[in-house]
Design an enzyme around this catalytic site. Structure first.
Site, PDB file in Angstrom:
ATOM      1  CE  LYS A 120      35.075  14.600 -21.236  1.00 29.41           C
ATOM      2  NZ  LYS A 120      34.426  15.469 -22.241  1.00 29.41           N
ATOM      3  CE1 TYR A 134      39.226  17.614 -18.144  1.00 27.60           C
ATOM      4  CE2 TYR A 134      39.811  18.906 -20.088  1.00 27.60           C
ATOM      5  CZ  TYR A 134      38.942  18.041 -19.425  1.00 27.60           C
ATOM      6  OH  TYR A 134      37.798  17.613 -20.052  1.00 27.60           O
ATOM      7  NE  ARG A 141       2.200  12.570   9.703  1.00 28.59           N
ATOM      8  CZ  ARG A 141       2.173  11.490  10.492  1.00 28.59           C
ATOM      9  NH1 ARG A 141       2.694  11.539  11.694  1.00 28.59           N
ATOM     10  NH2 ARG A 141       1.627  10.374  10.068  1.00 28.59           N
ATOM     11  N   GLY A 145      -9.032   4.435   2.841  1.00 26.07           N
ATOM     12  CA  GLY A 145      -8.583   3.577   3.934  1.00 26.07           C
ATOM     13  C   GLY A 145      -7.836   2.345   3.437  1.00 26.07           C
ATOM     14  CG  LEU A 156      -1.802  -1.227   1.426  1.00 25.76           C
ATOM     15  CD1 LEU A 156      -2.841  -0.961   2.505  1.00 25.76           C
ATOM     16  CD2 LEU A 156      -2.485  -1.649   0.125  1.00 25.76           C
ATOM     17  CB  ALA A 157       2.610   3.019  -2.147  1.00 25.66           C
TER      18      ALA A 157
END
Ligand code: UD1
Ligand code: MG
Length: 451
Positions: free
Chosen positions: A350, A365, A15, A75, A8-9
């Site tokens: 990179k 670099y 909150r 519910g 159940l989600a």
């Protein structure tokens, strides 16, 4: 007995005070919902329906899990009904769990499944936990003499006497599917919250001659749900501690688990040492005898054995054995780095292939390049890989000496054994053994070559 699950989600999770649905907030790099699905999978339950709401549903595509939409949150009983509608009827076990309980491990799901026994008329097994009061959890009501579970009363519906009960409904259930289908239709909503409570199935089953078994959770904290960001942080700390303990038990030294951030699915060999302030994430693999930290960030990296990585960032990079990195190096994505390479402070790589025994010890670099074995890459040297429009490649051979502050303007090739002088701006290829200096760099001499 075969088992399927309904998770159940669909609740609002208000909150969290977030634009993001509660169950997608992350703990140790994985969404809350992932942890529940993973625990179910580890307990042998693969066939899962997640009950979602219309906002959440489209965000679950990457989970590869079946969903059923509950448009109005009426519910938990109503949500389970929607989950059942998405499952072809069967006569096995249906596990029901809530998506906001990331600390529940596989063993609790296994235990609750094992306690279900329709042959002994046990049509429902559920997890209970003793907890400090006051508590907002539903209370377990047992028969005064027979000890049997007879009913669950939600905290908001409790009398003062019931509120004093300290045995709580954890929210983890294993139902015999035919019995669940039979009683779920009879659940009403005449209660303090006007909701259809899943927990009303307990009294309905007990009242129809079936039994409800209780499995008690050893530590109530594992069944506490996450409702706000304070509880999210607390749950993350527990999960992180568990991950650290798993690796420590498997032979990894973690000097300070509280400041070591791990994720699931890491592969870390024995005799790796992790120093404080280090985060290791994604699909990272680390070979034996390597030391990482202090203060490193490693993600999706494949790191060899006996490496030493200090105060550096290593992302989607493969490192050979005996490599030294840092302090303060930044290895961005797509590097393949050989053995015994030295990468010093303020060096960035990179998308480059770096041969064995290369040294780039200071302020450099290397991007979109390949560098041959044993090349020395001087302080301040860079590949100028971007011309403002395109990324271009730099090919550097073996045994090259790239002088301090050289700028290698790509596309450009430096042959094996080439030398560039300090400050050279290399805009043309340098032949093997060639030596260039100046701006723009010109050849000043060629090493004698064998005839
Ligand atoms: C529920 C139990 C309570 C138990 C507690 C444990 C019920 C009626 N009560 O109370 O006995 O002690 O969990 O944490 O089940 N959800 C939906 N659709 C809905 C309502 C809820 O999918 O219409 C989902 C929520 O997203 C959540 C879960 O069901 O993941 C539980 O709902 P919640 O409202 O938090 O129930 P609790 O009041 O905590
Ligand atoms: Mg709750």
């Amino acid at each position: 007995m075969s088992a399927r699950a309904i998770v159940l989600a669909a609740g609002k999770g208000t909150r969290m005070k977030s634009a993001r649905p509660k169950v997608l907030h992350e703990l140790c790099g994985r969404p809350m919902l992932w942890w529940v699905l993973e625990a179910l999978r580890a307990a042998g339950v693969d066939d899962v329906v997640v009950v979602t709401n219309p906002q959440l549903d489209p965000l679950l595509a990457s989970f590869g899990v079946r969903t059923a939409i509950q448009s109005e949150q009426l519910g938990t009983g109503h949500a389970v009904r929607i989950g059942l509608d998405a499952l072809a009827p069967g006569d096995g076990c249906v596990v029901v769990a809530y998506a906001d309980m990331p600390l529940v491990g596989a063993s609790l799901f296994e235990d609750v499944r094992a306690a279900l026994d329709p042959d002994a008329r046990i049509a429902l097994a559920l997890v209970t936990a003793r907890m400090p009061l006051p508590s907002a959890f539903g209370r377990i009501l047992r028969h005064p003499r027979k000890e049997r579970v007879e009913r669950i009363v939600e905290a908001k519906d409790c009398t003062p006497k019931q509120l004093a009960i300290d045995e709580m409904n954890a929210g983890i259930y294993a139902f015999a599917e035919p019995a669940l289908r039979e009683v779920i239709a009879g659940v009403g909503n005449r209660n303090a919250q006007g909701e259809f409570y899943l927990t009303d199935t307990v009294a309905l089953l007990a009242g129809s001659g079936r039994r409800v078994a209780a499995v008690s959770a050893a530590d109530y904290r594992t069944v506490l749900g996450v409702n706000d960001r304070v509880e999210l942080a607390e749950a993350r700390a527990v999960l992180n501690r568990r991950l650290c303990e798993e690796h420590m038990r498997a032979g990894v030294t973690i000097v300070d688990p509280a400041t070591t951030y791990l994720e699931p699915e890491l592969v870390i060999a024995a005799d790796v040492t992790i120093l404080p302030g280090t985060s290791i994430s994604g699909r990272t693999r680390v070979g034996a005898g390597t030391t990482i930290g202090p203060r490193c960030r490693i993600a999706d990296a494949a790191i060899g054995s006996r490496c030493d990585i200090r105060e550096s960032v290593v992302l989607a990079t493969r490192l050979g054995d005996d490599v030294r990195v840092g302090p303060f190096a930044h290895l961005r994505d797509g590097n393949v780095i050989g053995d015994r390479v030295r990468i010093g402070n303020f060096v960035e790589f990179k998308k480059s292939e770096i041969g064995d025994d290369v040294k780039a010890n200071h302020l450099a670099y290397i991007g979109d390049a390949s560098v041959g074995a044993r090349t020395n890459y001087g302080a301040g040297a860079i590949t100028c890989n971007f011309d403002g429009v395109n990324k271009n490649r730099t090919e550097i051979g073996a045994d090259v000496f790239v002088g301090t502050n050289s700028s290698l303007v790509a596309p450009v090739t430096l042959g094996d054994g080439a030398i560039t002088g300090a400050g050279a701006v290399v805009i043309r290829d340098v032949e093997p053994g060639g030596k260039v200096v100046g701006n723009p760099a010109r050849s000043i001499a060629t090493k004698p070559t064998e005839a």
